[in-house]
Design an enzyme around this catalytic site. Structure first.
Site, short mmCIF file in Angstrom:
data_model
loop_
_atom_site.label_atom_id
_atom_site.label_comp_id
_atom_site.label_asym_id
_atom_site.label_seq_id
_atom_site.Cartn_x
_atom_site.Cartn_y
_atom_site.Cartn_z
CG ASP A 1 -1.91 1.13 1.19
OD1 ASP A 1 -2.99 0.93 0.63
OD2 ASP A 1 -1.61 2.22 1.72
CG LEU A 2 1.57 3.09 -3.59
CD1 LEU A 2 1.43 3.87 -4.89
CD2 LEU A 2 2.97 2.50 -3.48
CG ASP B 1 -3.06 3.55 -2.24
OD1 ASP B 1 -3.95 2.73 -1.96
OD2 ASP B 1 -2.60 4.37 -1.42
#
Length: 642
Positions: free
Chosen positions: A515-516, A558
């Site tokens: 996950d960004l 994301d």
């Protein structure tokens, strides 16, 4: 005692074994000869043709053993199915797999065993040819070669039965499709808007449709009993006679005339006849196609017009007062005639357009495979002009070299047996063009027996665009449009396949759920186009560092995920890859706006599945997802295990 594991494709193997209908059948000489030879040549008391069923091994042929079958869990042959090489056990009492096996400790007291797989055409092991002795012994290389040769003979027997059953099934399917195709063609023939008939060179009818019966008033049975010339009104018998005689002599191939038919009720009906000669190449015999149009209405209008003109000429002097009325009637008759002629011209143009501008390529070959018909669309599709291909083998024009043997074999088989698998239904096959390209085509082919000549007519349609569209749709359905990575659907398909390999073998797998961090801030600060650029760049970086056994996908937003599977997959290697991913993702992303850069990081959760562990795809992903959220709670840009 070690019980044998199930071989790969066990369900398919058992399905094929049952389909061969060999289990629980009487002894057969072909197999008994082989077991007797095996016993004599290898000097062993027991020789068996063993078929391994779901719960048992059953002996199709046996020498030196009373039992017809034994439980599969005790079967040496079940172990032989797991290896391509022959299974040789020199002394079962010294082999941990068999030392406490009831077939060793009790009757028949097996000590020595050698078995060779019997393979189906698809390579599934159905059973073994095996030899057994009650004393330990060593099998010489020459003796093992003899056993393998005999097993090869048994395998050929089994594969021949498999081919026979498959051929029978294909024959039955082809026959059903042929019946359906013939029924459709018969409906078209019967419901045509014009009379259609097939005529022999002697003037007798081969076949007529209902429309011709309606035009003449004769029931089909009575019409078939007449001859072509019998329908003509005697006064019109000479019309078209010279052309018909010239056609029978082979001077012309087509003529058209208008004449009167004498109907069954004694009435006369004007018809337009179009007669076309069709040849049979083998012996130059021919038959005629007769198209009969009812033009009674047109002729009635012409007769009415002629009568009006004659009446006008006769009465012009004495009936001057009625001239205007006569002219009005004349105009009305002319209008009716023009309307009828316009309708006839329209129908003729429609029929001509169908024949000359068909959307599908039409090709016809004779029983030798030589081209005898080639329409305009065939030239456009394959690049050959009609005068270039007539009389040449079709196989050398459009059939790819790997398929030519099957083409010749299928043609020969049909000539010998009347059976074929490609007739009367649509097939998708590759075809060659003149410039050497291979294109996919949809083809339907029909065999037609004309007197002593057999011809094959085929309609072919280039489906290159359709196939390309299907491939593009399939790609789009399985890939993320923004990053080009596999999407959630494609990822879960790969995950399920990978888990199957984990459960069946010694491989491990790991999931890296990414996950960004800071992605929302990029969108808020630079806009969603910048966010899309970041996602594409991160996907490109992950794709460039993917190693063998790694699969990358975008789950949404994301969130991205890496599936890693290897025969030996240690936690240290997975941790190292995760740290590498974290480092690569953390590098700035140029945005192309006066040196602007976006900075994101990666929180990564790891979940592993070890050999023998059972867990659903959703549970495994949830484990990695939970670990990822643990990394975020710990400060982000971290790696956590689940």
């Amino acid at each position: 005692m070690s019980q044998a594991a199930l071989p790969p494709f066990e369900r398919e193997r058992l399905s094929l074994l049952l389909a061969l209908q060999l289990l629980d059948t009487p002894a057969e000489v072909a197999f008994d000869r082989i077991t007797r030879l095996a016993s004599q040549l290898l000097q062993v008391p027991i020789a068996l043709v063993s078929l391994v069923d779901e719960k048992r091994q059953w002996f199709k042929s046996r020498v030196g053993l009373e039992a017809q079958e034994t439980p599969r869990e005790f079967a040496f042959c079940a172990h032989a199915l797991l290896q391509a090489a022959p299974l040789v056990v020199e002394d079962a009492t010294r082999d941990s797999r068999f030392a406490d096996n009831p077939l060793v400790t009790t009757a028949p007291g097996i000590r020595f065993y050698a078995g060779v797989q019997l393979l189906s055409r698809q390579g599934y092991p159905l059973g073994t040819l095996c030899v057994i002795d009650t004393v330990p012994r060593t099998l010489a290389a020459s003796q093992l070669a003899v056993l393998q040769d005999l097993a090869g003979i048994v395998t050929e027997q089994l594969q021949q039965r498999e081919r026979s059953q498959q051929a029978q099934k294909q024959i039955e399917e082809a026959q059903q499709l042929l019946r359906e195709r013939e029924q459709r063609l018969r409906l078209i023939f019967e419901h045509a808007g014009v009379g259609i008939a097939l005529l022999g060179p002697d003037g007798g009818w081969f076949s007529v449709n209902d429309t011709l019966s309606q035009i003449t008033g004769y029931p089909r049975e009575e019409l078939l009993a007449l001859r072509f010339a019998d329908l003509a009104y005697p006064a019109d018998a000479a019309i078209g006679a010279a052309e018909h005689a010239a056609m029978l002599r082979g001077k012309i191939d087509r003529y058209q005339v208008e004449k009167r038919y004498l109907c069954r009720d004694g009435s006369l009906r004007w018809v337009s006849l179009v007669v076309t000669r069709q040849y049979q190449q083998q012996d130059q015999q021919h038959y005629l196609i007769v198209i009969v149009k009812d033009i009674q209405a047109r002729k009635a209008a012409e007769a009415e017009l002629l009568g009006l003109r004659q009446e006008l000429e006769q009465r012009v002097q004495e009936r001057t007062a009625q001239l205007q009325q006569s002219n009005n009637r004349l105009s009305a008759a002319v209008g009716r005639q023009r309307q009828i002629e316009q309708q006839l011209r329209k129908r003729e143009a429609e029929l001509t357009a169908v024949l000359e501008h068909a959307s599908e390529a039409y090709i016809c070959i004779d029983e030798h495979g030589l081209v005898i018909a080639w329409n305009r669309q065939a030239s456009e599709t394959f690049g050959w002009a009609a005068d270039e291909v007539l009389g040449k083998p079709l196989a050398e024009l459009i059939i790819p070299p790997p398929m030519r043997s099957a083409h010749h074999g299928g043609l020969l088989r049909y000539l010998q047996t009347g059976e074929a698998v490609v007739l009367d239904h649509r097939l998708e096959l590759p075809a060659l063009t003149r410039d050497g390209r291979t294109i996919p085509v949809e083809m339907s082919i029909r065999a037609l027996q004309l007197e002593d000549q057999l011809i094959f007519s085929a309609f072919l349609h280039d489906i290159s665009e359709r196939k390309a569209a299907e491939q593009q749709r399939e790609f789009e359905a399985r890939h993320d449009a923004l990053t080009g990575l596999p999407n959630r659907r494609a990822f879960f398909e790969r995950l399920r396949a990978a888990q199957t390999r984990v459960q069946e073998g010694d491989e491990s797998l790991a999931l890296l759920f990414i996950d960004l961090d800071g992605f929302k801030e990029v969108n808020d600060r630079f806009g969603h186009d910048a966010g899309d650029s970041v996602l594409r760049e991160v996907a490109s970086r992950l794709r460039s560092m993917a190693t063998d056994g790694a699969s990358i996908a975008r789950l949404g937003g994301d969130e991205m995920i890496i599936l890693l599977q290897r025969p030996v997959l240690g936690e240290s290697a997975v941790q190292a890859l995760a740290e590498q991913v974290r480092s690569v993702v953390g590098q700035p992303v140029p945005l192309g706006e006066a040196g602007a850069q976006a900075q994101v990081s990666a929180s990564i959760g790891i979940a592993m599945q070890q050999p023998g562990e059972t867990i659903s795809p959703d549970q495994l992903v949830a484990r990695a997802d939970k670990a990822m959220y643990g990394a975020k709670r710990s400060g982000k840009a971290r790696v956590r295990w689940g």
